[in-house]
Design an enzyme around this catalytic site. Structure first.
Site, short mmCIF file in Angstrom:
data_model
loop_
_atom_site.label_atom_id
_atom_site.label_comp_id
_atom_site.label_asym_id
_atom_site.label_seq_id
_atom_site.Cartn_x
_atom_site.Cartn_y
_atom_site.Cartn_z
N ARG A 182 23.70 16.43 -34.49
CA ARG A 182 22.27 16.79 -34.49
C ARG A 182 21.67 16.76 -35.90
NH1 ARG A 182 23.35 15.64 -30.25
NH2 ARG A 182 23.12 16.75 -28.27
N SER A 230 17.09 22.57 -25.98
CA SER A 230 18.09 23.48 -26.53
C SER A 230 17.63 24.05 -27.87
CB SER A 230 19.42 22.75 -26.73
OG SER A 230 19.95 22.34 -25.48
N GLU A 300 18.40 24.49 -33.71
CA GLU A 300 18.24 23.05 -33.60
C GLU A 300 16.76 22.68 -33.73
OE1 GLU A 300 18.98 20.06 -29.91
OE2 GLU A 300 20.74 21.18 -30.53
#
Length: 321
Positions: A182, A230, A300
């Site tokens: 990520r 998320s 995130e």
């Protein structure tokens, strides 16, 4: 908002140069959270020439913050907004060109659109991306992924423009992108212009079936509504959602924000919620999980315009430039 920059003069100069200034500076309407304030100036650029013109004009104004917004599907904007220039790419950057077993996609192309179009003409390997609601540019910057694949698995090369580089434009191979979990190694000042996505020969019917399977799974396992997917990066060997659920936080609410009953790593913003509600709940969830399991979750989500992000910057927040 901090007004020590001459935004009115800059706005006039950008408009005089023929650039497309947003009539509505709201950022909430450009994010999937649907909360937050406005930008001082919003500009949409449709060509490389417009991009060069923009950066030439902005150089004369000192260090005005610039933030590139894609689909806004991984972004939380503060209630006070952003004291800078929000940049969107459109026009030429929304093109998809197929050549052989590759697709050249502009940075504003939505991943689900590219997944469906490539699958429909017999190119396979990008079906996984139908479940990622972002654009190519944002997906590359954070190495978005899902269903067992990431952008790093699909990208052949990318094109960027970096005003701090001598030549400006640059083509990078996948190995030069610095992809991690990520994350990418791209400079905060680099603007992703597009990418070449490599695929394999496939069967349109098989691709259609795989895409349908992914869409159904997401509908069954992830909530709709106002969220940014998320919230926390998965720690090694366990999912963030599992930790949050084990902490008994499904349905946990702070004012207009709540942890989804459907997927614990999703935080929903109800209509009328504020960005402060959302970020405060994120911090509370992070702290409760830390207290129970001694595992500190990292965000995130990218944050824009916040003076204080409660230590939620995590590993992957990209600063405006």
């Amino acid at each position: 908002m901090d007004h020590h920059w001459n935004f009115n003069g800059l706005r006039d100069a950008l408009a005089l140069a023929g650039l497309s200034i947003w009539s509505d500076p709201s950022l909430a309407s450009r994010t999937t959270y649907r909360v937050g304030g406005s930008t001082a100036i919003g500009v949409t650029l449709g060509t490389k020439e417009h991009l060069l013109t923009f950066y030439e004009l902005i150089r004369n104004e000192g260090e005005i913050p610039i933030f590139v917004i894609g689909n806004g599907s991984n972004l939380l904007v503060s209630d006070s907004g952003f004291s800078g220039v929000a940049l969107c790419l459109g026009g030429d950057f929304d093109r998809i060109d197929f050549e052989g077993l590759s697709a050249r996609a502009g940075s504003s192309v939505h991943l689900p659109i590219l997944a469906r179009r490539s699958g429909g003409i017999g190119l396979s390997g990008f079906e996984w991306a139908v479940g990622v609601p972002g654009s190519i540019g944002g997906a590359i910057r954070m190495n978005a992924g899902g269903h067992g694949s990431t952008m790093a698995d699909s990208v052949e090369s990318i094109e960027i423009y970096d005003p701090n580089e001598p030549l400006g434009y640059k083509s990078l191979s996948v190995s030069q992108c610095g992809f991690g979990y990520r994350s990418s190694g791209l400079s905060p000042t680099a603007v992703v212009l597009g990418a070449t996505i490599r695929m394999v020969e496939g069967d349109p019917q098989l691709s259609k079936a795989r895409i349908s399977e992914i869409v159904t799974w997401r509908r069954n396992n992830q909530p709709g509504g106002q969220n940014a997917g998320s919230v926390f990066v998965n720690p090694p060997s366990i999912s963030a959602g599992s930790l949050i659920e084990q902490a008994g936080l499904k349905g946990f609410t702070y004012r207009g924000a709540s942890v989804s009953q459907k997927h614990a790593n999703f935080i929903q913003a109800e209509p009328g919620a504020s960005a402060l509600d959302v970020i405060t709940l994120m911090a509370k969830v992070r702290d409760i999980v830390d207290a129970k399991f001694s595992i500190r979750l990292h965000s995130e989500i990218r944050f824009l315009g916040f003076d204080e992000t409660y230590g939620l910057e995590g590993l992957n927040t990209v600063k405006s430039h």
